[in-house]
Design a protein around this motif. Sequence first.
Motif, PDB file in Angstrom:
ATOM      1  N   PRO A  38       0.957  -0.977   0.077  1.00  0.00           N
ATOM      2  CA  PRO A  38      -0.071   0.166  -0.162  1.00  0.00           C
ATOM      3  C   PRO A  38       0.845   1.236  -0.026  1.00  0.00           C
ATOM      4  CG  PRO A  38       0.067  -0.837   2.155  1.00  0.00           C
ATOM      5  CD  PRO A  38       1.030  -2.046   1.287  1.00  0.00           C
ATOM      6  N   ASP A  39       0.401   2.203  -0.751  1.00  0.00           N
ATOM      7  CA  ASP A  39       0.948   3.559  -0.696  1.00  0.00           C
ATOM      8  C   ASP A  39       0.580   4.503   0.705  1.00  0.00           C
ATOM      9  OD1 ASP A  39       2.619   3.517  -3.038  1.00  0.00           O
ATOM     10  OD2 ASP A  39       0.563   3.514  -4.138  1.00  0.00           O
ATOM     11  N   GLU A  40       1.290   5.363   0.910  1.00  0.00           N
ATOM     12  CA  GLU A  40       1.045   6.389   2.028  1.00  0.00           C
ATOM     13  C   GLU A  40      -0.011   7.259   1.833  1.00  0.00           C
ATOM     14  OE1 GLU A  40       1.911   6.269   5.301  1.00  0.00           O
ATOM     15  OE2 GLU A  40       2.774   4.098   4.897  1.00  0.00           O
ATOM     16  N   PRO A  41      -1.148   7.516   2.594  1.00  0.00           N
ATOM     17  CA  PRO A  41      -1.919   8.490   2.509  1.00  0.00           C
ATOM     18  C   PRO A  41      -1.485   9.890   2.478  1.00  0.00           C
ATOM     19  CG  PRO A  41      -2.890   6.991   3.931  1.00  0.00           C
ATOM     20  CD  PRO A  41      -1.734   6.573   3.808  1.00  0.00           C
ATOM     21  N   MET A  42      -1.954  10.922   2.054  1.00  0.00           N
ATOM     22  CA  MET A  42      -1.140  12.166   1.952  1.00  0.00           C
ATOM     23  C   MET A  42      -1.808  13.136   3.045  1.00  0.00           C
ATOM     24  SD  MET A  42      -1.213  14.404  -1.695  1.00  0.00           S
ATOM     25  CE  MET A  42      -0.697  12.912  -2.757  1.00  0.00           C
ATOM     26  N   GLU A  43      -0.916  13.812   3.529  1.00  0.00           N
ATOM     27  CA  GLU A  43      -1.182  14.839   4.492  1.00  0.00           C
ATOM     28  C   GLU A  43      -2.365  15.761   4.074  1.00  0.00           C
ATOM     29  OE1 GLU A  43      -0.426  15.209   7.744  1.00  0.00           O
ATOM     30  OE2 GLU A  43       0.296  13.212   7.662  1.00  0.00           O
ATOM     31  N   ASP A  44      -3.493  16.097   4.717  1.00  0.00           N
ATOM     32  CA  ASP A  44      -4.403  17.373   4.423  1.00  0.00           C
ATOM     33  C   ASP A  44      -3.658  18.554   4.481  1.00  0.00           C
ATOM     34  OD1 ASP A  44      -6.302  19.214   4.526  1.00  0.00           O
ATOM     35  OD2 ASP A  44      -7.637  18.120   5.921  1.00  0.00           O
ATOM     36  N   GLN A  45      -3.787  19.072   3.091  1.00  0.00           N
ATOM     37  CA  GLN A  45      -3.197  20.517   2.879  1.00  0.00           C
ATOM     38  C   GLN A  45      -4.054  21.764   3.114  1.00  0.00           C
ATOM     39  OE1 GLN A  45      -0.317  20.113  -0.246  1.00  0.00           O
ATOM     40  NE2 GLN A  45       0.008  18.168   0.199  1.00  0.00           N
TER      41      GLN A  45
END
Length: 378
Positions: A180-187
């Motif tokens: 799995p890829d890492e989720p992205m931080e909320d920007q």
Amino acid sequence: MNVAQLQHEIQTFAASIGIDKIGFTTAAPFVKLKDRLKQQQRLNYQSGFEEPDIEKRTEPLLLLDQAESIIAIAVAYPSKMSDSPRGKKGERRGMFCRASWGEDYHTVLRDKLAQLELFILTKVPDARLRSMVDTGELVDRAVAERAGIGWSAKNCSIITPEFGSYVYLGEMITNLPFAPDEPMEDQCLDCNLCLDACPTGALVQPGQLDAQRCIAFLTQTKKPVPEEFRHKIGNRLYGCDTCQTVCPKNKGMNHKHQLSFTPEPELVKPLLLSLLSLSNRQFKEQYGHMSGSWRGKNPIQRNALIALAHFKDESAIPELTRLIKEDPRPMIRGTAAWALGEIGTTEVQEVLKECLVIEEDEFVVSEIKQALEQLHIN
């Protein structure tokens, strides 16, 4: 089978067929999403277009036995149009949202996913795969968020660093154990421009949408548009882009490399009066390849009437008169009556009085009476 090698080959192949972003996540249940969807149901915030079974929307294993992972894809679409036609007095135009420009994205993304499936099956013939775009059970945005395609924004869109929120999403459930890829931080941080700009207050709080108030939904419903929203719709014929166009993350985003989504100016900004006389066949021939046609011509023509009222276009009076007198559809007659009341001339008053005498449909009668009240006629 070397899964890591296959995953790399899938990424390379995806790029070669025009998939702009690809991510991988597990087939684990979407636990937090399930709670949010149950709340949406309790509050009656759903549009009714969704899969009604929340379990199916959040449990990939219910959709594919032995599911191990989900591949998420994103394909970019343009936000600006070259040679955009301009409306003018007597030739007013409506607008289809950007997500309906060019060829229907369901068709385009399904084709790309089909190519991706075939590629995987040539590598792993006994692989089990199930793809979907928009109308499937899974929530595209939730899959994309968890697969690292982008973050889930306050306007309920997925925002990608590369393309902003101007992306279509799709996914494929597989029985292959991809990393799995890492989720992205909320920007989004403390920005609330989308919430402040929403014309109807449909964005009730960050990440929560009352679809019943959303213009994108209202332009697609086959029922009469509640009066409180008609002036908010303006000249929108299908969809609404406001929460995207005000987003700072979309500034300067206009990716035109997907030629399938190149807009046809006269179709995405059509003359309103010309829409009103289209037959079902003519509408299908002209607009059938666009995603905005999926509900048929009736909602689009109703929205065109609302747009003519928005412009107070007196040149539309003869056509509106024809519709209120001759059209077999109560929704169209009733909306035409409201539009005539909004345009408001002496000629209009006489037409409405005449139609009130002969009209039998309760909804249309109500709209005529309200239009006459609008004109201060008892």
